[in-house]
Design an enzyme around this catalytic site. Sequence first.
Site: not given
Ligand SMILES: *Cc1c(COP(=O)(O)O)cnc(C)c1O
Length: 425
Positions: A47, A49, A193, A219, A222, A228
């Site tokens: 933990y 935090e 994002d 993220t 990807k 993840r």
């Molecule tokens: C994949 C994605 C997310 C979310 O990611 P998670 O890890 O699945 O919550 C947010 N914004 C965009 C543009 C994405 O392609």
Amino acid sequence: MVNDKAIFVLIDSELTRQTNGFELIASENYASDQVMRAMGSILTNKYAEGLPGKRYYGGCEVVDQIEQLAIDRLKALFGAEWANVQPHSGAQANAAVMLGVLNSGDSILGFDLSHGGHLTHGSPVNFSGKLYKPHFYGVKQDTGLIDYETLEETARSKRPKLIICGASSYSRDWNYERIRRVADEVGALVLADISHPSGLIAKGLLNDPLKHCHIVTSTTHKTLRGPRGGIIMMGEDFENPFGIKTPKGDLKKMSALLDGAVFPGTQGGPLEHIIAAKAVAFGEALSPEFKDYGKQVITNAQVLANEMTDRGYSIISGGTDNHLMLIDLRSKNAHLTGKLAEETLGKCHITINKNTVPFEERSPFVTSGIRLGTPALTTRGFKENEMQIVADLIDRALTNTENNSILKEIRNDVKSLSEGYPLHA
Ligand SMILES: *Cc1c(COP(=O)(O)O)cnc(C)c1O
């Protein structure tokens, strides 16, 4: 050691599935052995935090060093001034940003989900559309490119507090500078994002959002090819982060706001095993080889897009600048739906996802499009020649959706090509 047979037998089955098929889901990739080793480590027992050096628990002297390494590597990778590596996912990163900079009921302006945006950019079924007042921009019907004029008009008439750019299925680069200009005009913050193309942006292969956008989320699993997870960054100490006239020096205030929005705002204890794996992935991404990987991802996507175009499939926007493409199947065959394409290719062990196309007329469960991405196959070592074979097999399957013996032949071809390319390096 391992006696939960039920689960470990299933994990073995999933390994077989991942090994024997073509993975073309644009948001997926294969994490390296050392990324997975860090994820599966004893760090899960801890933990922690709070932040490095400022924890609510004892015994954090080792995880402090791990998390600090992750932060430092991430900042070096993107040239960021500030970073938080704790968000459990991309959605959590966006939730923290919105909690940090918005009040409930504030207006936001995001890219339409049905044109390629993400649920967390204002969809009515998501917190972002329930807690805030969402407005949207999309692509132009004739070009498939972002409609910046509508974005600007909507920003001027709705005066959102936050403009969100970035997408899940848009194959072109973004003009962050132009979005920032209208944001300054209306007093909005800009959130980029970059969940999808972050690995390509990190190596300078696409425009840099950190120069223009106040906050950047992503993220890590990807194109960045890590575990993840999610991250939040800020590129600069912008003079005017709240749309209020203030002198420079707000980075500190802003970062405190965002740190607090992650914990205690939206999360509890950070996942230090995942943070260690993020640090490993950032280390891998800092290497020069990762730039070669990113270039090959884009080349492979462009080859695949050209090959599909030559076979009569229409790519939204006419091509790709990044790792993915959205195909409008109607150009090939008016009766071929995304659902049927996904099912047919699934029978051949070619994994893709159905996707709505802009101005879609079918339901999101049926759709007229499919999305293809090259990050995973590129990690396996596929290059231009293999992408031509991939295009050929996809087209053969989609023109023989009722012919099970041809689909079986394709499945065997997929398996034999896959065998030459092991999953992990
Ligand atoms: C994949 C994605 C997310 C979310 O990611 P998670 O890890 O699945 O919550 C947010 N914004 C965009 C543009 C994405 O392609």
